[in-house]
Design an enzyme around this catalytic site. Structure first.
Site, PDB file in Angstrom:
ATOM      1  N   HIS A 242      36.881  34.737 -80.187  1.00  0.00           N
ATOM      2  CA  HIS A 242      38.128  34.387 -80.861  1.00  0.00           C
ATOM      3  C   HIS A 242      37.896  34.448 -82.373  1.00  0.00           C
ATOM      4  O   HIS A 242      37.325  33.536 -82.972  1.00  0.00           O
ATOM      5  CB  HIS A 242      38.537  32.979 -80.437  1.00  0.00           C
ATOM      6  CG  HIS A 242      39.955  32.613 -80.786  1.00  0.00           C
ATOM      7  ND1 HIS A 242      40.730  33.354 -81.653  1.00  0.00           N
ATOM      8  CD2 HIS A 242      40.753  31.577 -80.372  1.00  0.00           C
ATOM      9  CE1 HIS A 242      41.930  32.790 -81.764  1.00  0.00           C
ATOM     10  NE2 HIS A 242      41.971  31.720 -80.992  1.00  0.00           N
ATOM     11  N   HIS A 245      43.740  33.745 -85.700  1.00  0.00           N
ATOM     12  CA  HIS A 245      44.613  32.564 -85.770  1.00  0.00           C
ATOM     13  C   HIS A 245      44.119  31.449 -86.688  1.00  0.00           C
ATOM     14  O   HIS A 245      44.374  30.273 -86.451  1.00  0.00           O
ATOM     15  CB  HIS A 245      44.836  32.011 -84.350  1.00  0.00           C
ATOM     16  CG  HIS A 245      45.512  32.979 -83.453  1.00  0.00           C
ATOM     17  ND1 HIS A 245      45.678  32.754 -82.102  1.00  0.00           N
ATOM     18  CD2 HIS A 245      46.050  34.210 -83.694  1.00  0.00           C
ATOM     19  CE1 HIS A 245      46.288  33.790 -81.543  1.00  0.00           C
ATOM     20  NE2 HIS A 245      46.522  34.680 -82.500  1.00  0.00           N
ATOM     21  N   TYR A 247      41.112  30.327 -87.310  1.00  0.00           N
ATOM     22  CA  TYR A 247      39.940  29.541 -86.936  1.00  0.00           C
ATOM     23  C   TYR A 247      38.703  30.071 -87.666  1.00  0.00           C
ATOM     24  O   TYR A 247      38.815  30.884 -88.579  1.00  0.00           O
ATOM     25  CB  TYR A 247      39.798  29.533 -85.411  1.00  0.00           C
ATOM     26  CG  TYR A 247      40.962  28.836 -84.738  1.00  0.00           C
ATOM     27  CD1 TYR A 247      41.261  27.499 -85.026  1.00  0.00           C
ATOM     28  CD2 TYR A 247      41.804  29.507 -83.859  1.00  0.00           C
ATOM     29  CE1 TYR A 247      42.338  26.856 -84.438  1.00  0.00           C
ATOM     30  CE2 TYR A 247      42.892  28.875 -83.269  1.00  0.00           C
ATOM     31  CZ  TYR A 247      43.159  27.546 -83.559  1.00  0.00           C
ATOM     32  OH  TYR A 247      44.231  26.907 -82.994  1.00  0.00           O
ATOM     33  N   ARG A 350      54.552  37.898 -85.132  1.00  0.00           N
ATOM     34  CA  ARG A 350      55.997  37.674 -85.051  1.00  0.00           C
ATOM     35  C   ARG A 350      56.364  36.427 -84.257  1.00  0.00           C
ATOM     36  O   ARG A 350      57.509  36.271 -83.837  1.00  0.00           O
ATOM     37  CB  ARG A 350      56.687  38.903 -84.458  1.00  0.00           C
ATOM     38  CG  ARG A 350      56.113  39.379 -83.135  1.00  0.00           C
ATOM     39  CD  ARG A 350      56.726  40.690 -82.716  1.00  0.00           C
ATOM     40  NE  ARG A 350      56.321  41.095 -81.370  1.00  0.00           N
ATOM     41  CZ  ARG A 350      56.839  42.109 -80.715  1.00  0.00           C
ATOM     42  NH1 ARG A 350      57.797  42.836 -81.284  1.00  0.00           N
ATOM     43  NH2 ARG A 350      56.441  42.411 -79.500  1.00  0.00           N
ATOM     44  N   GLY A 388      55.363  38.005 -78.743  1.00  0.00           N
ATOM     45  CA  GLY A 388      56.773  38.361 -78.782  1.00  0.00           C
ATOM     46  C   GLY A 388      57.208  39.474 -77.859  1.00  0.00           C
ATOM     47  O   GLY A 388      58.305  40.012 -78.031  1.00  0.00           O
ATOM     48  N   GLY A 409      52.071  34.895 -72.933  1.00  0.00           N
ATOM     49  CA  GLY A 409      51.748  33.482 -72.973  1.00  0.00           C
ATOM     50  C   GLY A 409      52.822  32.623 -72.367  1.00  0.00           C
ATOM     51  O   GLY A 409      52.731  32.170 -71.232  1.00  0.00           O
ATOM     52  N   ARG A 410      53.909  32.397 -73.120  1.00  0.00           N
ATOM     53  CA  ARG A 410      54.962  31.483 -72.677  1.00  0.00           C
ATOM     54  C   ARG A 410      55.536  31.867 -71.320  1.00  0.00           C
ATOM     55  O   ARG A 410      55.775  31.006 -70.467  1.00  0.00           O
ATOM     56  CB  ARG A 410      56.077  31.444 -73.734  1.00  0.00           C
ATOM     57  CG  ARG A 410      55.679  30.757 -75.024  1.00  0.00           C
ATOM     58  CD  ARG A 410      56.664  31.060 -76.144  1.00  0.00           C
ATOM     59  NE  ARG A 410      56.467  32.392 -76.693  1.00  0.00           N
ATOM     60  CZ  ARG A 410      57.240  32.935 -77.637  1.00  0.00           C
ATOM     61  NH1 ARG A 410      58.271  32.248 -78.102  1.00  0.00           N
ATOM     62  NH2 ARG A 410      56.978  34.130 -78.111  1.00  0.00           N
TER      63      ARG A 410
END
Length: 522
Positions: A242, A245, A247, A350, A388, A409-410
């Site tokens: 990773h 984002h 990190y 996005r 997105g 994801g969602r």
């Protein structure tokens, strides 16, 4: 396709002239949904989303819909071990020939930044993850562990967590948050100190300690190597670094955080040096004998952004010339590994958190792709995208010249059988298009029989089963319809995939309605 358009024109005219549903908002949804459906039908025929893909030496995927890494805050306390619910959660989302990526997994207590996030540094955690990988493998799926160090996002108070104390007792070494490339604290958009949730409540972020050249940086690389070995012992099929984002690795890449004056700061090559050393610590090298995993079982995630022009960033991690530093990083991955990594995973910038509670009005679902056009020509191997994507746009994004895989994801949170739902919708679109092209007549049926469970953001990060394992699959809803009186005690072993699912609890949304109340950019 002309027949599809004629049908949609007729359908939308009927809706728009019906006074009972003729509100401006509803008309906008209907019209934009119709255009989304037309686009999806056009793109489906050229999509590679349901074509097999050889994923390095991990195995052959039967489809290219991937479970994105998703923090869910459900690890046990105080050991931060994947729980029984975690096993069930991943098992529900496993499919034959499908790829799942774990939630971000802490490589050491120094990385602890959020309550209830799992680690992979202790024997208990390794055993917990082994139960997860065994469940996924039993369903014919593949699983990759995302290795995570949060850097300055970790609050200093997490040093008192029992898991951190146990680590010190066992290893006789300390891992104390928070660290970074430089002593650059997180601030909000107004330049004020940012705040985070801790076990003691909301507190300001700490000022990070810069990782020292001689001791800290080699130590952190060793922590990555130890976590990579533990992932191998836990039965994972690969690992993902990773580096995105905002990190730790991303904090080295971006000069808005990285103010170092040594070989890890300054130009793009120097700021990519830490990423390179982390990869060297986990990827096998025949000459040196170092490393744990072959490169074709290792993925790398990056999140190129457009911060100079107001683009979204994570934790204020900005750069004066992001195209330069991320371009260098992607070029390095291509040249060093000859495009032979398992994959390079790019986040499209996005996602806007304050809007994502509403699938119809989230602007991220209508924003154009930025990173595909920049990096598809640079990295010649397997390229994965996330951020997105909708059922209407995923087919075009995965056609020739697009992303080789798409991570959701969602929608994967709320639809444990997302690959199946998208496949059925895809088949309906293909059937409708083929029928209309062959006969020149209107489609036999309008493809609205497939729907998605609407996600509820309020339960993304809360403990317990709700919003975690209770979203129903299509098979469970059919089972529940056929056996309405069946209790948990009556279930057979074949029904265990349904454990925890609840029928009728979550609202449904037609695939073509996602983003449909926005001004169309199709």
């Amino acid at each position: 396709m002309r027949s599809v358009r004629r049908f949609l024109h007729t359908f939308t005219n009927k809706i728009s002239t019906n006074p009972s549903v003729a509100s401006s908002f509803h008309q906008r949804i209907v019209m934009t949904a119709a255009r989304s459906l037309t686009m999806a039908a056009k793109d489906a025929s050229s999509s590679n989303l349901f074509q097999p893909l050889q994923l390095g030496s991990i195995g052959q995927l039967e489809h290219r819909i991937v479970l994105a890494p998703l923090t869910r805050n459900r690890a046990t306390e105080p050991d931060l071990v994947p729980s029984d619910l975690t096993v069930q959660y991943y098992c529900q989302r496993a499919s034959r020939g499908g790829l799942l990526i774990t939630e971000a997994t802490n490589i050491s207590p120094e990385s602890l930044a959020y309550c209830g996030t799992p680690g992979i540094w202790s024997s208990k955690q390794v055993e917990g993850w082994r139960r997860v990988t065994e469940a996924v493998h039993a369903k014919g799926g593949y699983m990759v562990c995302q290795l995570w160090h949060t850097g300055r996002v970790a609050h200093p108070s997490f040093a008192s967590h029992p898991a951190a104390q146990d680590y010190e007792t066992v290893t006789h070494t300390k891992r104390i948050p928070c660290v970074s490339s430089s002593a650059t604290p997180i601030v909000n958009r107004r330049g004020e100190p940012g705040k985070t949730m801790t076990y003691e409540g909301i507190q300001p972020y700490g000022t990070p300690r810069p990782l020292s050249l001689q001791e800290d940086i080699p130590r952190v690389c060793q922590d990555y190597a130890r976590a990579a070995q533990n992932a191998l012992d836990a039965g994972f099929d690969g690992i993902e670094i990773h580096a995105a984002h905002g990190y730790l690795i991303d904090q080295f890449l971006n000069d808005g955080v990285n103010c170092r004056r040594d070989e890890y700061g300054g130009n793009a090559e120097n700021r990519c040096r830490f990423l390179k050393q982390v990869l060297e610590s986990v990827i096998t090298n025949d000459e040196s004998g170092q490393g744990i995993w072959p490169c074709h079982k290792v993925g790398v995630r990056l999140s190129p952004h457009d911060s100079p022009h107001g683009g979204y960033t994570y934790y204020g991690t900005k750069d004066s010339n992001p195209d330069s530093v991320y371009g260098h990083a992607v070029q390095y991955l291509q040249e060093q590994f000859q495009g032979q990594l398992a994959y390079v995973f790019l986040t499209e910038p996005r996602w806007v958190g304050k809007h994502d509670a509403s699938p119809e009005t989230d602007p991220g679902f209508q924003m154009p792709l930025l990173n595909l056009s920049k990096y598809r020509s640079v990295y010649k191997g397997t390229l994965m995208g996330a951020g997105g994507f909708t059922p209407s746009t995923c087919f075009g994004a995965s056609s020739t010249g697009g992303y080789d895989m798409l991570a959701f994801g969602r929608w994967f949170i709320s639809n444990p059988d997302l690959p199946l739902r998208l496949r059925l919708w895809y088949d309906q679109l293909i059937s409708t298009t083929t029928t209309s092209n062959n006969t020149g007549s209107s489609p036999v049926s309008f493809p609205t029989t497939i729907s998605l469970n609407r996600y509820e953001r309020d339960t993304f990060y809360t403990p317990g089963a709700e919003g975690y394992i209770d979203y129903p699959s299509m098979a469970f809803e059919q089972y529940h319809e056929n056996h309405p009186q069946t209790s948990d005690a009556d279930k057979t072993n074949e029904d265990l995939d349904f454990e925890g699912m609840v029928s009728g609890k979550y609202e449904k949304v037609p695939p073509q309605n996602i983003g449909a109340s926005l001004k169309s950019k199709l």
